[in-house]
Design a protein around this motif. Structure first.
Motif, PDB file in Angstrom:
ATOM      1  N   THR A   1       0.830  -1.225  -0.001  1.00  0.00           N
ATOM      2  CA  THR A   1       0.073  -0.116  -0.050  1.00  0.00           C
ATOM      3  C   THR A   1       0.751   1.390   0.109  1.00  0.00           C
ATOM      4  O   THR A   1       0.336   2.356   0.008  1.00  0.00           O
ATOM      5  N   ASN A   2       2.271   1.199   0.077  1.00  0.00           N
ATOM      6  CA  ASN A   2       2.907   2.204   0.202  1.00  0.00           C
ATOM      7  C   ASN A   2       3.415   2.673  -1.234  1.00  0.00           C
ATOM      8  O   ASN A   2       4.629   2.719  -1.567  1.00  0.00           O
ATOM      9  N   ASP A   3       2.564   2.955  -2.311  1.00  0.00           N
ATOM     10  CA  ASP A   3       2.845   2.901  -3.606  1.00  0.00           C
ATOM     11  C   ASP A   3       3.490   4.582  -4.008  1.00  0.00           C
ATOM     12  O   ASP A   3       4.165   4.834  -4.839  1.00  0.00           O
TER      13      ASP A   3
ATOM     14  N   SER B   1       1.106   9.474  -0.597  1.00  0.00           N
ATOM     15  CA  SER B   1      -0.104   9.604   0.201  1.00  0.00           C
ATOM     16  C   SER B   1      -0.232   8.343   1.213  1.00  0.00           C
ATOM     17  O   SER B   1      -0.989   8.572   2.234  1.00  0.00           O
ATOM     18  N   SER B   2       0.456   7.530   1.053  1.00  0.00           N
ATOM     19  CA  SER B   2       0.478   6.366   1.947  1.00  0.00           C
ATOM     20  C   SER B   2       1.866   5.643   2.234  1.00  0.00           C
ATOM     21  O   SER B   2       2.059   4.258   1.943  1.00  0.00           O
ATOM     22  N   PRO B   3       2.904   6.391   2.566  1.00  0.00           N
ATOM     23  CA  PRO B   3       4.247   5.812   3.061  1.00  0.00           C
ATOM     24  C   PRO B   3       4.102   4.965   4.251  1.00  0.00           C
ATOM     25  O   PRO B   3       3.487   4.956   4.984  1.00  0.00           O
ATOM     26  N   TYR B   4       4.953   3.740   3.979  1.00  0.00           N
ATOM     27  CA  TYR B   4       5.036   2.995   5.282  1.00  0.00           C
ATOM     28  C   TYR B   4       6.181   3.534   6.468  1.00  0.00           C
ATOM     29  O   TYR B   4       7.266   4.039   5.907  1.00  0.00           O
TER      30      TYR B   4
ATOM     31  N   VAL C   1       7.388   3.812  -0.949  1.00  0.00           N
ATOM     32  CA  VAL C   1       7.683   4.610  -0.251  1.00  0.00           C
ATOM     33  C   VAL C   1       7.530   4.309   1.358  1.00  0.00           C
ATOM     34  O   VAL C   1       6.748   3.965   1.924  1.00  0.00           O
ATOM     35  N   PHE C   2       8.776   4.934   1.767  1.00  0.00           N
ATOM     36  CA  PHE C   2       8.921   4.796   3.235  1.00  0.00           C
ATOM     37  C   PHE C   2       9.155   6.227   4.092  1.00  0.00           C
ATOM     38  O   PHE C   2      10.024   7.081   3.500  1.00  0.00           O
ATOM     39  N   GLU C   3       8.483   6.405   5.114  1.00  0.00           N
ATOM     40  CA  GLU C   3       8.807   7.667   6.000  1.00  0.00           C
ATOM     41  C   GLU C   3       9.526   7.426   7.429  1.00  0.00           C
ATOM     42  O   GLU C   3       9.225   6.513   8.046  1.00  0.00           O
ATOM     43  N   LEU C   4      10.660   8.276   7.333  1.00  0.00           N
ATOM     44  CA  LEU C   4      11.502   8.220   8.666  1.00  0.00           C
ATOM     45  C   LEU C   4      11.320   9.547   9.434  1.00  0.00           C
ATOM     46  O   LEU C   4      11.730  10.411   8.775  1.00  0.00           O
TER      47      LEU C   4
END
Length: 481
Positions: free
Chosen positions: A355-357, A360-363, A397-400
């Protein structure tokens, strides 16, 4: 007793009769059975043998018999001189010539029969003598050829210096690292491969699972052809050590009992058990006679459906919780191998849903990092990068978010030609900070950078439009150096 009384009575009669001068007493003397010779004015009768009036009458003139004495008219033998000087190495005797005890020194009484000790002497008065024996030790024969590989000694029978190869553990076998020239000019080399352990030597029995060459044939454990593996099935697994050391394994005489997710068919397999008392990451490496060596980690032995990891030659199993795991090693041919296990701190493993395409919805990556497993298959291309042919591939996409300055190390393993890049905020339009294509090959990428507190976006990407598939991304967050 009656005889003694009678003798004393006769003696008294003799004394009384000689002291009386009457004719009557003289007449009675003739009745006494004594032969008495009278001479001089005061005649003294000669006493029968053994009778006495004075001590001197008992003396036999022999010094060594002691001084005889007269006791109650009877001569008593003397007490012989005690000539024992209580020194073991002297010969003690009584001398009639000297009228004294003599003590002759005898070196032979000090001889211990070992010429290597030197010649012992009997010198009781020496300050170096033994108090009990009176002996003084000789100067021992010193044997030393100044060769550390020989044991030098004196032959106690001949007194000659001899030598033999060093045998430090005393098992009768010389040190294999040593050699020497014997008395006949022949070179002799030791054959003990461990001269510090008397249980290890050429005649010892090989122990097949201790990691030691017990019989010095340069073959350890299963490399020795007299040893055979016994961990053919799940009913007899060998336990793997967790101290980082390696153990010898073998597929000799083994069968194809199990299938694995990456090993194919018709493989010879052996089984190990791994006991974890705590949560750990586990690294397993196999190096041996055959390549590749397939490694499968399963929670239920022999059940492919319980397989957690499968790889060739080396495997990193992350996030294993405490418990028992089974490790199956497969090879296409019979051969020996070394298998080693190393433990590392436990890594949290996250299975990332697809879902982290996009932005709008990063993991979201937690502050402690972890291992993230997912796939870019079916995703769209939302980012470009400065490496990897602009990374025009489906991406995840990942968010840190960091609350303080940290060093972030990212590494990926992919089933495709992948790339990895990191951007500052905002997610859309943020500045690229770092990008890596191949490290060290097309299936691996790695970046490491130190950044300030803030929010950052990490993109798992591919080299070109056709590059997508499964990935594992390991995230390590640490204090900067």
């Amino acid at each position: 007793m009656k005889k003694i009384v009678l003798i004393k009575a006769i003696f008294l009669v003799v004394i009384i009769n000689f002291s009386c001068c009457s004719d009557e007493s003289s007449q009675k003397d003739s009745d006494i059975n004594m032969d008495v010779e009278i001479t001089g004015e005061n005649p003294v009768p000669e006493l029968p043998e053994g009778f006495c009036r004075f001590d001197y009458e008992c003396s036999n003139g022999i010094y060594c018999d002691g001084i005889e004495v007269c006791v109650d008219g009877i001569c008593q033998p003397g007490v012989q001189p005690d000539c024992d000087d209580h020194i073991a190495c002297t010969r003690d005797s009584c001398s009639e010539e000297l009228n004294a005890c003599t003590h002759d020194y005898d070196d032979s009484l000090c001889d211990d029969g070992d010429v290597c000790n030197g010649i012992e002497r009997c010198i009781p008065n020496s300050p170096f003598s033994n108090r009990e024996t009176g002996c003084v030790g000789g100067s021992p024969i010193y044997c030393n050829d100044n060769n550390d590989c020989t044991e030098d000694y004196c032959d106690s029978a001949t007194g000659e210096c001899k030598k033999k190869i060093r045998d430090a553990d005393g098992d009768g076998y010389g040190d294999r690292q040593c050699s020497m020239i014997d008395d006949e000019g022949n070179r002799i080399t030791g054959n003990d491969c461990n001269d510090q352990d008397p249980e290890i030597h050429p005649e010892a029995e090989e122990i097949c699972n201790d990691g030691i060459d017990n019989n010095c044939d340069r073959m350890v454990d299963l490399y020795d052809l007299r040893c055979f593996p016994e961990n053919d099935t799940c009913s007899t697994p060998d336990e793997l050590p967790l101290d980082g050391g390696s153990v010898v394994g073998s597929t000799r005489t083994m069968r194809d009992d199990y299938t694995t997710g990456c090993g194919g068919t018709s493989k010879l397999d052996v089984v190990y058990i791994l006991h974890l008392s705590e949560d750990h990451d586990v690294s397993i490496n196999v190096l041996g006679d055959f390549r590749p060596a397939v490694i499968s980690v399963q929670s239920v032995c022999g059940d492919r459906g319980s397989e957690i990891y499968c790889a060739e030659n080396s495997l990193l199993a992350r996030g294993l919780e405490a418990g028992d795991y089974y490790v199956i090693v497969e090879g296409a041919t019979q051969g020996n191998f070394n298998i080693s296990v190393e433990l590392a701190p436990y890594t949290n493993v996250y299975n990332v849903p697809p879902t982290n395409d996009n932005c709008s919805s990063p993991y979201v990556i937690p502050p402690e990092g972890g291992l993230f497993i997912g796939s870019t298959t079916g995703m769209t291309n939302d980012f470009t990068a400065s490496c990897g042919n602009n990374s025009n591939s489906p991406d995840a996409v990942f968010e840190l978010t960091l609350t303080e300055r940290k060093t972030v190390t990212l590494s990926t393993t992919t089933t495709y030609d992948g790339t990895l890049h990191m951007h500052s905020s905002p997610c859309v339009g943020g500045t690229e900070i770092v990008c890596n294509d191949d490290y060290p090959d097309t299936r691996h990428s790695r970046i490491s950078t130190t950044v300030d507190a803030g929010t950052y976006y990490i993109i798992v990407d591919g080299y070109s439009s056709s590059n997508s598939g499964n990935y594992e991304m390991n995230v390590v967050i640490s204090s900067p150096p």
